[in-house]
Design a protein around this motif. Structure first.
Motif, PDB file in Angstrom:
ATOM      1  N   ALA A  88    -118.254   3.666 -92.660  1.00 32.87           N
ATOM      2  CA  ALA A  88    -119.581   3.464 -92.052  1.00 32.87           C
ATOM      3  C   ALA A  88    -120.675   2.514 -92.866  1.00 32.87           C
ATOM      4  O   ALA A  88    -121.562   1.663 -92.320  1.00 32.87           O
ATOM      5  N   HIS A  89    -120.286   2.448 -94.211  1.00 30.73           N
ATOM      6  CA  HIS A  89    -121.351   1.842 -94.968  1.00 30.73           C
ATOM      7  C   HIS A  89    -120.875   0.340 -95.166  1.00 30.73           C
ATOM      8  O   HIS A  89    -121.683  -0.513 -95.454  1.00 30.73           O
ATOM      9  N   VAL A  90    -119.826  -0.112 -94.611  1.00 28.12           N
ATOM     10  CA  VAL A  90    -119.432  -1.663 -94.292  1.00 28.12           C
ATOM     11  C   VAL A  90    -119.793  -2.198 -93.485  1.00 28.12           C
ATOM     12  O   VAL A  90    -119.734  -1.726 -92.363  1.00 28.12           O
ATOM     13  N   PRO A  91    -120.486  -3.117 -93.366  1.00 31.65           N
ATOM     14  CA  PRO A  91    -121.066  -4.100 -91.953  1.00 31.65           C
ATOM     15  C   PRO A  91    -119.858  -4.338 -91.344  1.00 31.65           C
ATOM     16  O   PRO A  91    -118.933  -4.886 -91.618  1.00 31.65           O
ATOM     17  N   GLY A  97     -90.849 -12.306 -86.160  1.00 31.01           N
ATOM     18  CA  GLY A  97     -91.430 -12.524 -87.214  1.00 31.01           C
ATOM     19  C   GLY A  97     -92.797 -12.081 -87.525  1.00 31.01           C
ATOM     20  O   GLY A  97     -93.062 -11.678 -88.721  1.00 31.01           O
ATOM     21  N   LEU A  98     -93.677 -12.356 -86.728  1.00 28.76           N
ATOM     22  CA  LEU A  98     -94.940 -11.866 -87.001  1.00 28.76           C
ATOM     23  C   LEU A  98     -95.046 -10.280 -87.313  1.00 28.76           C
ATOM     24  O   LEU A  98     -95.846  -9.929 -88.031  1.00 28.76           O
ATOM     25  N   ALA A  99     -94.102  -9.538 -86.509  1.00 26.97           N
ATOM     26  CA  ALA A  99     -94.240  -8.101 -86.700  1.00 26.97           C
ATOM     27  C   ALA A  99     -93.703  -7.765 -88.174  1.00 26.97           C
ATOM     28  O   ALA A  99     -94.284  -6.860 -88.780  1.00 26.97           O
ATOM     29  N   LEU A 100     -92.684  -8.539 -88.495  1.00 26.98           N
ATOM     30  CA  LEU A 100     -92.295  -8.207 -89.782  1.00 26.98           C
ATOM     31  C   LEU A 100     -93.029  -8.588 -90.997  1.00 26.98           C
ATOM     32  O   LEU A 100     -93.360  -8.305 -91.996  1.00 26.98           O
ATOM     33  N   PHE A 101     -93.886  -9.821 -90.718  1.00 29.05           N
ATOM     34  CA  PHE A 101     -94.788 -10.338 -91.465  1.00 29.05           C
ATOM     35  C   PHE A 101     -95.908  -9.544 -91.907  1.00 29.05           C
ATOM     36  O   PHE A 101     -96.372  -9.057 -93.069  1.00 29.05           O
ATOM     37  N   TYR A 102     -96.546  -9.019 -90.700  1.00 27.43           N
ATOM     38  CA  TYR A 102     -97.625  -7.903 -90.972  1.00 27.43           C
ATOM     39  C   TYR A 102     -97.347  -6.653 -91.345  1.00 27.43           C
ATOM     40  O   TYR A 102     -97.943  -6.004 -91.811  1.00 27.43           O
ATOM     41  N   ALA A 103     -95.859  -6.148 -91.175  1.00 22.27           N
ATOM     42  CA  ALA A 103     -95.265  -5.066 -91.841  1.00 22.27           C
ATOM     43  C   ALA A 103     -95.507  -4.964 -93.384  1.00 22.27           C
ATOM     44  O   ALA A 103     -95.523  -4.060 -94.007  1.00 22.27           O
ATOM     45  N   PHE A 104     -95.536  -6.184 -93.949  1.00 16.57           N
ATOM     46  CA  PHE A 104     -95.575  -6.370 -95.485  1.00 16.57           C
ATOM     47  C   PHE A 104     -96.624  -7.217 -95.751  1.00 16.57           C
ATOM     48  O   PHE A 104     -96.808  -7.134 -97.147  1.00 16.57           O
ATOM     49  N   PHE A 105     -97.738  -7.446 -95.039  1.00 18.09           N
ATOM     50  CA  PHE A 105     -98.671  -8.078 -95.562  1.00 18.09           C
ATOM     51  C   PHE A 105     -99.857  -7.108 -96.090  1.00 18.09           C
ATOM     52  O   PHE A 105    -100.551  -6.483 -95.306  1.00 18.09           O
ATOM     53  N   SER A 106    -100.052  -7.298 -97.355  1.00 21.83           N
ATOM     54  CA  SER A 106    -100.932  -6.166 -97.935  1.00 21.83           C
ATOM     55  C   SER A 106    -102.351  -6.863 -98.192  1.00 21.83           C
ATOM     56  O   SER A 106    -102.316  -8.041 -98.052  1.00 21.83           O
ATOM     57  N   PHE A 107    -103.200  -6.347 -98.872  1.00 23.04           N
ATOM     58  CA  PHE A 107    -104.609  -6.526 -99.193  1.00 23.04           C
ATOM     59  C   PHE A 107    -104.207  -7.794-100.063  1.00 23.04           C
ATOM     60  O   PHE A 107    -105.130  -8.548-100.239  1.00 23.04           O
ATOM     61  N   PRO A 145    -111.208  -6.984-103.673  1.00 28.75           N
ATOM     62  CA  PRO A 145    -112.788  -6.767-103.366  1.00 28.75           C
ATOM     63  C   PRO A 145    -112.976  -5.376-103.072  1.00 28.75           C
ATOM     64  O   PRO A 145    -111.964  -4.351-102.841  1.00 28.75           O
ATOM     65  N   PRO A 146    -114.191  -4.831-103.298  1.00 31.33           N
ATOM     66  CA  PRO A 146    -114.491  -3.418-102.671  1.00 31.33           C
ATOM     67  C   PRO A 146    -114.209  -2.720-101.470  1.00 31.33           C
ATOM     68  O   PRO A 146    -113.558  -1.782-101.418  1.00 31.33           O
ATOM     69  N   LEU A 147    -114.195  -3.516-100.407  1.00 26.49           N
ATOM     70  CA  LEU A 147    -113.667  -3.254 -99.076  1.00 26.49           C
ATOM     71  C   LEU A 147    -112.372  -2.881 -99.033  1.00 26.49           C
ATOM     72  O   LEU A 147    -111.990  -1.998 -98.679  1.00 26.49           O
ATOM     73  N   ALA A 148    -111.352  -3.819 -99.841  1.00 21.63           N
ATOM     74  CA  ALA A 148    -110.209  -3.726 -99.809  1.00 21.63           C
ATOM     75  C   ALA A 148    -109.824  -2.631-100.737  1.00 21.63           C
ATOM     76  O   ALA A 148    -108.811  -1.627-100.187  1.00 21.63           O
ATOM     77  N   THR A 149    -110.484  -2.392-101.666  1.00 22.89           N
ATOM     78  CA  THR A 149    -110.135  -1.432-102.520  1.00 22.89           C
ATOM     79  C   THR A 149    -110.315   0.144-102.027  1.00 22.89           C
ATOM     80  O   THR A 149    -109.680   1.246-101.972  1.00 22.89           O
TER      81      THR A 149
END
Length: 682
Positions: A282-285, A448-458, A254-258
């Motif tokens: 700033a333009h994103v709500p 495990g959560l730290a490793l998960f979020y280290a690779f969790f992409s948009f 989506p535009p926000l992630a882009t």
């Protein structure tokens, strides 16, 4: 003539030939041999295409009349009709069967909620990096959807329309594609909530709740074995399951992630946290950013909630024993009474010569007048002597002082406990110390959560949102229905009612609930439920006729004369069920042959629950084994013209071998199926 027709005719001829060769001549046949002949005739009639329920009912009535005719010809017709009425009423009065129409209604509603397309697409993207990802996604989708609906034909048909063209377009082998769809679609009759387990429980007299708890892990094991086979095959033979290209794995953002990705990071958590305080967004709500961040943090919140519940459970205080200082009534009461006086507390019985007596009539009437004062209630009221002490007081007509002090000590203690000025210390329950294993689990989860979020992409966040809209609603509903049954919060019927309501809500949430959907679901539910109930009626009449003729006794005598060990009997039974799965469906196998096997289990010391789990795994082959492989015919009906029935049969054979491996694993390691019931219902 087609090969499968020749194959079916050959099996029928073999059944008839075996009946004539193994049975004695007609003039020396007993009623027990007639019962075995009835069994052979039923198998042949079903293979010829006669309706199973009415074939069982008709054969049962005819042969029951024959059994009664040989005993008392004048009452044969009346006894046969009485048998039919009694068996029909017994089936209709079975409470377990009420859950079947509710589960079936839930399945038809979910089928029409159009979730399977979204589920398959999200699973396809989630497993994109695995070898054979399309086949893996097909098996997972089939397992989830078949578990939610329990309708094998619907799952195989829908996946044949959805997944088969996609796999063939991607270059997958026809055999692998057909095998993955047909085998995955059959998992719905094994993984609870399953109608097959309800039918077995009602037939064998086994708790459906225990069957659900026991079948959960074997069903997951079989699904995992399917996935492992597909991954290994795709790795060894890439031509049968080509890997996905980068273009096929691409997920539009989506535009926000882009915008956040272009600013320097592709990781979801760090990018959203930076966007909260960054001026470039700033333009994103702010509401949009917080919503995306909340979805990103959902896995962490679920893990935190699970750890919190585990902490509360592990450190819950032990129940406090409140009986300190309370003297047991009866035994030893008079020991304390000897050292007490009448005025220490409690009320004394009036002293009457010769024991206790009723008050005079006029005094009793006077006591109901204006001078009547109600006795005090609560802790200040003195209860009558009870237990052995009261009996002894009646027998000996003791003086008032001992009778008074029998209850003096407990009453005084209770009054002191209720008094606000009481000085007795109140025991405060302390929480148990936290075990070290809990903190080890916390460290593992945090890492495990730290490793998960280290690779969790948009891109993975978008796939996760797709799963939230397709996979998780079904998973939550299945786990809610199954959890309430397994943990004893609801009966199978009550859980099925909740599942039906969940199906209505899902259909409404996806805007698929209308009068047409409701009419079709109700009609198909009534049709399926009527079929199952008539099948039970026919099976009950058939089993009664088989027992009346002495067929069951003849089978028991023959099996026991073989002097088998429990292992040999188990192998023989499973081989027979496996072979029966080739010409018959699972419904016929359960309602016809389970009443023959179940009475033999106590002799060999076999748990009917464990035997039922083995049978449930074994009956998976009934949908995959020709010539009555219904899954193959479901898939052939919606497959492209160049896909032949022989190719579908060839694709199903490796998965049948996996089912045999699963049966062996369950037999070698019974804890796979029995651990959960033993933990929950020990």
């Amino acid at each position: 003539m087609r090969r499968e027709v020749w194959f079916g005719l050959t099996i029928m001829a073999g059944v008839v030939l075996a009946a004539f060769l193994l049975l004695p001549p007609f003039e020396s046949m007993t009623n027990g041999h007639v019962g075995l002949l009835m069994l052979a005739l039923v198998v042949v009639a079903i293979m010829l295409g006669f309706p199973t329920a009415f074939t069982l009912m008709g054969m049962g009535m005819v042969f029951a009349w024959f059994a009664y005719q040989s005993e008392n010809p004048s009452l044969a017709v009346q006894q046969t009709l009485d048998l039919m009425v009694q068996r029909t009423y017994a089936v209709m009065a079975n409470d377990v069967l009420i859950s079947i129409p509710l589960f079936v209604f839930m399945g038809y509603l979910i089928e029409r909620a159009n979730l399977i397309e979204k589920l398959f697409k999200s699973m396809h993207l989630a497993t994109a990096r695995l070898p054979g990802s399309l086949a893996v996604a097909t098996i997972i989708t089939c397992a989830i959807f078949a578990t939610a609906t329990g309708i094998v034909g619907a799952v195989v048909t829908l996946m044949g329309l959805l997944a088969l063209p996609a796999m063939l377009k991607a270059g997958y082998s026809v055999q692998l594609s057909a095998g993955a769809i047909t085998a995955g679609g059959c998992l719905g009759i094994l993984i609870p909530p399953s109608v097959m387990l309800i039918v077995y429980g009602a037939t064998a007299g086994v708790s459906v709740v225990k069957l659900y708890a026991g079948a959960f892990f074997p069903g997951l094991m079989l699904a995992c074995l399917y996935i492992v086979y597909v991954v290994i095959l795709a790795k060894l033979k890439p031509k049968m399951a080509p890997p996905m290209s980068a273009e096929e794995r691409y997920v539009p953002l989506p535009p926000l992630a882009t915008a956040i990705t272009e600013s320097g990071t592709s990781k979801a958590l760090s990018g959203l946290l930076g966007a909260l305080k960054g001026k470039c967004n700033a333009h994103v709500p702010m509401g949009t950013l917080l919503g995306q961040l909340g979805i990103t943090l959902l896995p962490a919140l679920v893990v935190a909630g699970a750890l919190g519940l585990a902490y509360m459970q592990l450190t819950a205080p032990l129940p406090v024993d409140e009986t300190e200082g309370v003297q047991a009534m009866g035994f030893g009461s008079f020991d304390s009474a000897e050292d007490s006086s009448a005025g220490d507390g409690g009320l004394a019985e009036p002293e009457v010569d010769g024991g206790l007596s009723e008050p005079p009539a006029d005094e009793a009437l006077q006591s109901l007048g204006g001078d009547f004062e109600p006795e005090p209630m609560g802790f200040d009221a003195a209860p009558e002597p009870m237990g052995l002490a009261a009996d002894e007081a009646v027998k000996t007509a003791a003086p008032s002082a001992p009778a008074t002090t029998v209850m003096a000590t407990p009453t005084a203690q209770l009054a002191a406990a209720a008094s606000p000025n009481a000085t007795t210390p109140v025991a405060v329950a302390e929480r148990q110390p936290t075990p070290n294993s809990y903190w080890v689990a916390v460290v593992i989860c945090v890492a495990g959560l730290a490793l998960f979020y280290a690779f969790f992409s948009f891109a993975q966040l978008e796939i996760f949102k797709m799963l939230l809209g397709s996979f998780f609603p079904l998973a939550v509903m299945i786990m809610a229905v199954l959890g309430t049954i397994v943990f004893g919060l609801a009966t199978p019927t009550e859980a099925a009612a909740m599942g039906s309501m969940g199906g209505l809500l899902l259909a409404a949430a996806y805007r698929r609930l209308n009068m047409t959907v409701m009419r079709e679901s109700v009609y198909l539910t009534a049709k399926t439920s009527a079929m199952v109930c008539w099948l039970f009626v026919g099976s009950s009449i058939f089993s009664a006729a088989f027992a009346l003729l002495g067929g069951q006794d003849l089978v028991n005598t023959w099996v026991l004369s073989m002097d088998l060990t429990p292992v040999q009997f188990m192998i023989m039974a499973q081989v027979i069920i496996f072979l029966l799965g080739w010409p018959l469906e699972w419904t016929e196998i359960i309602v016809i042959f389970m009443p023959i096997f179940i009475p033999l289990l106590p002799h060999f010391g076999i748990d009917p629950l464990f035997f039922g789990l083995l049978v449930a795994l074994n009956l998976q082959t009934a949908f995959l084994s020709p010539p009555v492989a219904m899954s193959a015919f479901y898939l052939k009906g919606v497959s492209p013209p160049h896909v032949t029935l022989n190719q579908i049969f060839a694709g199903m054979l490796p998965f049948m071998g996996i089912q045999v491996v699963a049966i062996v694993l369950l037999y070698l390691f019974p804890a796979i199926g029995l651990w959960l019931p033993q933990v929950l219902y020990k």
